[in-house]
Design a protein around this motif. Structure first.
Motif, PDB file in Angstrom:
ATOM      1  N   ARG A  11       0.410  -1.397   0.018  1.00 36.08           N
ATOM      2  CA  ARG A  11       0.238   0.296   0.200  1.00 36.08           C
ATOM      3  C   ARG A  11       0.987   1.238   0.029  1.00 36.08           C
ATOM      4  O   ARG A  11       1.793   1.532   0.964  1.00 36.08           O
ATOM      5  N   ARG A  12       0.956   2.040  -1.483  1.00 37.35           N
ATOM      6  CA  ARG A  12       1.585   3.513  -1.179  1.00 37.35           C
ATOM      7  C   ARG A  12      -0.014   4.412  -1.070  1.00 37.35           C
ATOM      8  O   ARG A  12      -0.615   4.306  -1.756  1.00 37.35           O
ATOM      9  N   PRO A  57      11.437   6.165  -0.629  1.00 39.60           N
ATOM     10  CA  PRO A  57       9.991   6.599  -0.346  1.00 39.60           C
ATOM     11  C   PRO A  57       9.796   6.758   0.779  1.00 39.60           C
ATOM     12  O   PRO A  57      10.817   5.947   1.851  1.00 39.60           O
ATOM     13  N   VAL A  58       8.683   7.149   0.841  1.00 42.28           N
ATOM     14  CA  VAL A  58       8.541   7.475   2.545  1.00 42.28           C
ATOM     15  C   VAL A  58       6.868   6.534   2.814  1.00 42.28           C
ATOM     16  O   VAL A  58       5.573   6.879   2.059  1.00 42.28           O
ATOM     17  N   ARG A  59       6.571   5.489   2.700  1.00 42.89           N
ATOM     18  CA  ARG A  59       4.843   5.004   3.218  1.00 42.89           C
ATOM     19  C   ARG A  59       4.709   5.403   4.696  1.00 42.89           C
ATOM     20  O   ARG A  59       5.175   4.698   5.562  1.00 42.89           O
ATOM     21  N   VAL A  60       3.023   5.589   4.621  1.00 42.58           N
ATOM     22  CA  VAL A  60       2.046   5.720   5.849  1.00 42.58           C
ATOM     23  C   VAL A  60       1.362   4.260   5.648  1.00 42.58           C
ATOM     24  O   VAL A  60       1.090   3.932   4.923  1.00 42.58           O
ATOM     25  N   SER A  61       1.685   3.323   6.905  1.00 40.24           N
ATOM     26  CA  SER A  61       1.202   1.953   6.344  1.00 40.24           C
ATOM     27  C   SER A  61       0.505   1.792   8.056  1.00 40.24           C
ATOM     28  O   SER A  61       1.631   2.511   8.713  1.00 40.24           O
ATOM     29  N   ASP A  62       0.067   0.404   7.949  1.00 35.14           N
ATOM     30  CA  ASP A  62      -0.113   0.015   9.311  1.00 35.14           C
ATOM     31  C   ASP A  62       0.700  -1.063   9.605  1.00 35.14           C
ATOM     32  O   ASP A  62       1.397  -1.871   8.970  1.00 35.14           O
ATOM     33  N   VAL A  63       1.397  -0.454  11.084  1.00 38.34           N
ATOM     34  CA  VAL A  63       2.366  -1.182  11.334  1.00 38.34           C
ATOM     35  C   VAL A  63       2.321  -2.163  12.302  1.00 38.34           C
ATOM     36  O   VAL A  63       1.595  -1.928  13.543  1.00 38.34           O
ATOM     37  N   ALA A  64       2.934  -3.377  12.311  1.00 39.10           N
ATOM     38  CA  ALA A  64       2.486  -4.561  13.517  1.00 39.10           C
ATOM     39  C   ALA A  64       2.691  -3.818  14.648  1.00 39.10           C
ATOM     40  O   ALA A  64       3.983  -3.711  15.019  1.00 39.10           O
ATOM     41  N   ASP A  79       4.077   4.044  11.049  1.00 35.21           N
ATOM     42  CA  ASP A  79       3.331   3.690  11.346  1.00 35.21           C
ATOM     43  C   ASP A  79       2.036   4.980  10.927  1.00 35.21           C
ATOM     44  O   ASP A  79       2.142   5.997  11.832  1.00 35.21           O
ATOM     45  N   TYR A  80       0.702   4.339  10.997  1.00 31.89           N
ATOM     46  CA  TYR A  80      -0.008   5.677  10.556  1.00 31.89           C
ATOM     47  C   TYR A  80      -0.789   6.081  11.632  1.00 31.89           C
ATOM     48  O   TYR A  80      -0.936   7.115  12.380  1.00 31.89           O
ATOM     49  N   ASP A  81      -0.891   4.960  12.945  1.00 33.46           N
ATOM     50  CA  ASP A  81      -1.150   4.975  14.174  1.00 33.46           C
ATOM     51  C   ASP A  81      -0.373   5.552  15.341  1.00 33.46           C
ATOM     52  O   ASP A  81      -0.032   4.543  16.693  1.00 33.46           O
ATOM     53  N   VAL A  82       0.742   6.920  15.220  1.00 30.82           N
ATOM     54  CA  VAL A  82       0.864   7.334  16.210  1.00 30.82           C
ATOM     55  C   VAL A  82       0.658   8.894  16.102  1.00 30.82           C
ATOM     56  O   VAL A  82      -0.002   9.355  15.043  1.00 30.82           O
ATOM     57  N   ASP A  83       0.725  10.069  17.251  1.00 30.68           N
ATOM     58  CA  ASP A  83       0.605  10.794  17.023  1.00 30.68           C
ATOM     59  C   ASP A  83       1.637  11.601  15.933  1.00 30.68           C
ATOM     60  O   ASP A  83       2.848  10.802  15.527  1.00 30.68           O
ATOM     61  N   ALA A  84       1.628  13.039  15.290  1.00 29.20           N
ATOM     62  CA  ALA A  84       2.382  13.700  14.852  1.00 29.20           C
ATOM     63  C   ALA A  84       3.993  14.070  15.115  1.00 29.20           C
ATOM     64  O   ALA A  84       4.877  13.294  14.074  1.00 29.20           O
ATOM     65  N   GLU A  85       4.455  14.133  16.029  1.00 31.36           N
ATOM     66  CA  GLU A  85       5.408  14.447  16.884  1.00 31.36           C
ATOM     67  C   GLU A  85       6.054  13.306  17.015  1.00 31.36           C
ATOM     68  O   GLU A  85       7.235  13.441  16.357  1.00 31.36           O
ATOM     69  N   THR A  86       5.168  11.955  17.393  1.00 34.90           N
ATOM     70  CA  THR A  86       5.889  10.481  17.215  1.00 34.90           C
ATOM     71  C   THR A  86       6.052  10.394  15.937  1.00 34.90           C
ATOM     72  O   THR A  86       7.491   9.965  15.523  1.00 34.90           O
ATOM     73  N   ALA A  87       5.672  10.567  14.681  1.00 37.72           N
ATOM     74  CA  ALA A  87       6.078  10.023  13.201  1.00 37.72           C
ATOM     75  C   ALA A  87       6.950  10.602  12.780  1.00 37.72           C
ATOM     76  O   ALA A  87       7.205  10.357  12.404  1.00 37.72           O
ATOM     77  N   LEU A  88       7.320  11.940  13.659  1.00 39.31           N
ATOM     78  CA  LEU A  88       8.673  13.286  12.310  1.00 39.31           C
ATOM     79  C   LEU A  88       9.322  12.177  13.451  1.00 39.31           C
ATOM     80  O   LEU A  88      10.389  12.330  12.180  1.00 39.31           O
TER      81      LEU A  88
END
Length: 212
Positions: A11-12, A57-64, A79-88
Motif C-alpha cells: 500500500r502506498r 519512498p516514505v510510506r505511512v502504513s499499518d505497522v504490527a 505507522d499511521y497510528d501514532v501522533d504527529a510528533e512521534t511520527a516526525l
C-alpha cells in the motif's frame, strides 16, 4: 533506537501536503487526531524532501504492534497510528539510519545487535552504539535544516537522548518501558552532520527480525 516493523508493503498512501488533518489518509488510515500541527507540517515537508532529494519512498502504513516504523535501506515506513510528533521523530531517525546503512556494513551489524549479542554490553560496545545513534540523529538534524526547519534543534536533541536511554535500558534489562518515560528536556544540543552522497539500496527490514 526506536522499534520498527512493517506489514502491508504494497500500500502506498498519497502525499499529505496541504491536506486538512481530518482527511489525511483514505480508508481510515490516518495519524491520530491528537496531533500538533507544527509537527505535522514538518512531517509533510520532510516526506517530500526525502522523496525528491534522496529518492527514498516514505510510506505511512499499518505497522504490527508494538513497532512504529521500518527501514530497508531504500524505503522508510511510519505507522499511521501514532501522533504527529512521534511520527516526525520516527521519520527523521529512520532517515539517519538509512544513510548509515547505505554507507557502512558495521552500521547494519549494529542494527541487528539484539539478534547477535547476548549478555551485558562492554563499555567499548556501549560507546560504539552511542556514537552510532548520535550520528543518526546528527543526520536527522541536517535533514531538518536542509528543508528549512531550524526551530526544532532542541527537540531533536531531547528526543535523541531519550531514544538512547530507552535503548540502553532495554539492552541492560530486557524491559521495554514506555519511550517517553526516558524523556528529559533541555539536553545538550547536538550538531547537524553533512549527509554524504549515497545510493539507496535495499538490505533488510524489521519484518526479517531486525530491531533498530
Amino acid at each position: 533506537g526506536s522499534e520498527m516493523c512493517i506489514r502491508d508493503r504494497d500500500r502506498r498512501l498519497p502525499s499529505t501536503l496541504g491536506t486538512p488533518c481530518c482527511d489525511l489518509w483514505p480508508c481510515g488510515a490516518r495519524f491520530r487526531m491528537t496531533m500538533k500541527m507544527p509537527y505535522l507540517a514538518a512531517f509533510n515537508a520532510l516526506e517530500r524532501h526525502i522523496e525528491d532529494r534522496y529518492q527514498i519512498p516514505v510510506r505511512v502504513s499499518d505497522v504490527a504492534h508494538p513497532f512504529t516504523g521500518d527501514l530497508t535501506g531504500d524505503e522508510i515506513v511510519v505507522d499511521y497510528d501514532v501522533d504527529a510528533e512521534t511520527a516526525l521523530f520516527i521519520l527523521i531517525h529512520l532517515f539517519g539510519h538509512t544513510v548509515q546503512w547505505n554507507l557502512s556494513d558495521r552500521a547494519r551489524e549494529l542494527s541487528i545487535l539484539q539478534e547477535t549479542h547476548s549478555g551485558p554490553l562492554s563499555p567499548d560496545l556501549r560507546s560504539e552504539l552511542e556514537r552510532f545513534e548520535l550520528e543518526a540523529c546528527e543526520y536527522s538534524l541536517q535533514l531538518l535544516h536542509e528543508a528549512g526547519i531550524r526551530d526544532l534543534d532542541q527537540w531533536v536533541s531531547d528526543y535523541a537522548a531519550c531514544d538512547f536511554r530507552y535503548l540502553m535500558h532495554y539492552y541492560d534489562t530486557g524491559e521495554k518501558r514506555p519511550f517517553t518515560s526516558f524523556y528529559v528536556p533541555n539536553q545538550p544540543l547536538i550538531s547537524p552532520k553533512p549527509i554524504p552522497a549515497f545510493s539507496p539500496t535495499r538490505w533488510v527490514g524489521r519484518w526479517d527480525g531486525i530491531v533498530v
